[in-house]
Design a protein around this motif. Sequence first.
Motif, PDB file in Angstrom:
ATOM      1  N   TRP A 194      98.292  53.853  45.808  1.00 48.00           N
ATOM      2  CA  TRP A 194      98.072  54.436  44.484  1.00 48.00           C
ATOM      3  C   TRP A 194      98.701  55.832  44.431  1.00 48.00           C
ATOM      4  CZ3 TRP A 194      93.042  53.097  46.867  1.00 48.00           C
ATOM      5  CH2 TRP A 194      92.643  51.787  46.590  1.00 48.00           C
ATOM      6  N   PRO A 195     100.024  55.936  44.442  1.00 49.48           N
ATOM      7  CA  PRO A 195     100.668  57.259  44.510  1.00 49.48           C
ATOM      8  C   PRO A 195     100.365  58.154  43.312  1.00 49.48           C
ATOM      9  CG  PRO A 195     102.287  55.537  44.095  1.00 49.48           C
ATOM     10  CD  PRO A 195     100.987  54.848  44.387  1.00 49.48           C
ATOM     11  N   TYR A 196      99.891  57.581  42.227  1.00 47.20           N
ATOM     12  CA  TYR A 196      99.551  58.362  41.034  1.00 47.20           C
ATOM     13  C   TYR A 196      98.223  59.121  41.190  1.00 47.20           C
ATOM     14  CZ  TYR A 196      96.864  54.093  40.335  1.00 47.20           C
ATOM     15  OH  TYR A 196      96.034  53.032  40.522  1.00 47.20           O
ATOM     16  N   THR A 252      96.223  61.906  42.452  1.00 48.95           N
ATOM     17  CA  THR A 252      96.488  63.228  43.021  1.00 48.95           C
ATOM     18  C   THR A 252      95.211  63.963  43.421  1.00 48.95           C
ATOM     19  OG1 THR A 252      96.533  64.221  40.816  1.00 48.95           O
ATOM     20  CG2 THR A 252      98.649  63.470  41.739  1.00 48.95           C
ATOM     21  N   ARG A 262      97.619  57.102  49.291  1.00 48.64           N
ATOM     22  CA  ARG A 262      98.892  57.712  48.887  1.00 48.64           C
ATOM     23  C   ARG A 262      99.990  56.658  48.763  1.00 48.64           C
ATOM     24  NH1 ARG A 262      99.076  63.299  52.506  1.00 48.64           N
ATOM     25  NH2 ARG A 262      97.716  64.489  51.119  1.00 48.64           N
ATOM     26  N   GLN A 263      99.919  55.639  49.627  1.00 50.27           N
ATOM     27  CA  GLN A 263     100.907  54.554  49.568  1.00 50.27           C
ATOM     28  C   GLN A 263     100.585  53.565  48.440  1.00 50.27           C
ATOM     29  OE1 GLN A 263     103.726  54.094  51.551  1.00 50.27           O
ATOM     30  NE2 GLN A 263     103.286  56.198  52.135  1.00 50.27           N
TER      31      GLN A 263
END
Length: 175
Positions: free
Chosen positions: A45-47, A49, A42-43
């Motif tokens: 590769w925030p893209y 989902t 999440r940190q």
Amino acid sequence: EVEVCRMSAHMLNAPQDSCGVMTSGGTESILCAVKAYRDYARQKWPYITQPEMILPISGHVAFEKAGHYFGVKCVWISMDSRTHRPNLNELSRKINKNTILIVASAPGYPSGTMDPIIDIAQIAEKYSLPVHVDSCIGGFMLPFVEKLGYPIDLWDFRVIGVTSISADVHKYGYS
């Protein structure tokens, strides 16, 4: 806990600045690993989902549970029915933009065979992906098997790309 984690890290050839946690057993260790990688992804590769982890079909069932709990899809790869080794071509093909983790076992609990950790880590390195080694069965046995002179492939933190290992104290660590 600190003393056991330091001793274990040393035994598994971890870097000096490594850390660890004690859990109640293999399932909790796997849950902790998958959650940590999900949070890391999440940190980094925030893209992403819909995160995915890739692992051989011989992987412990707790990975499926962890995936369900933490929203990380398990992408399974097949095993050769004769050698019980994971299909590395399939591993390479299944890596995609949602892959956050590759899992290997040393040894796997269904057949007791070692996944080719070095080969798996080399594939992961091409994509800058971390590798978790599930050594809940072998983590407190394999270092001593090696010290006794039996030939085993590298599987621990000496392998570039291995970023975490689960090893169960209650299986062979108390002996």
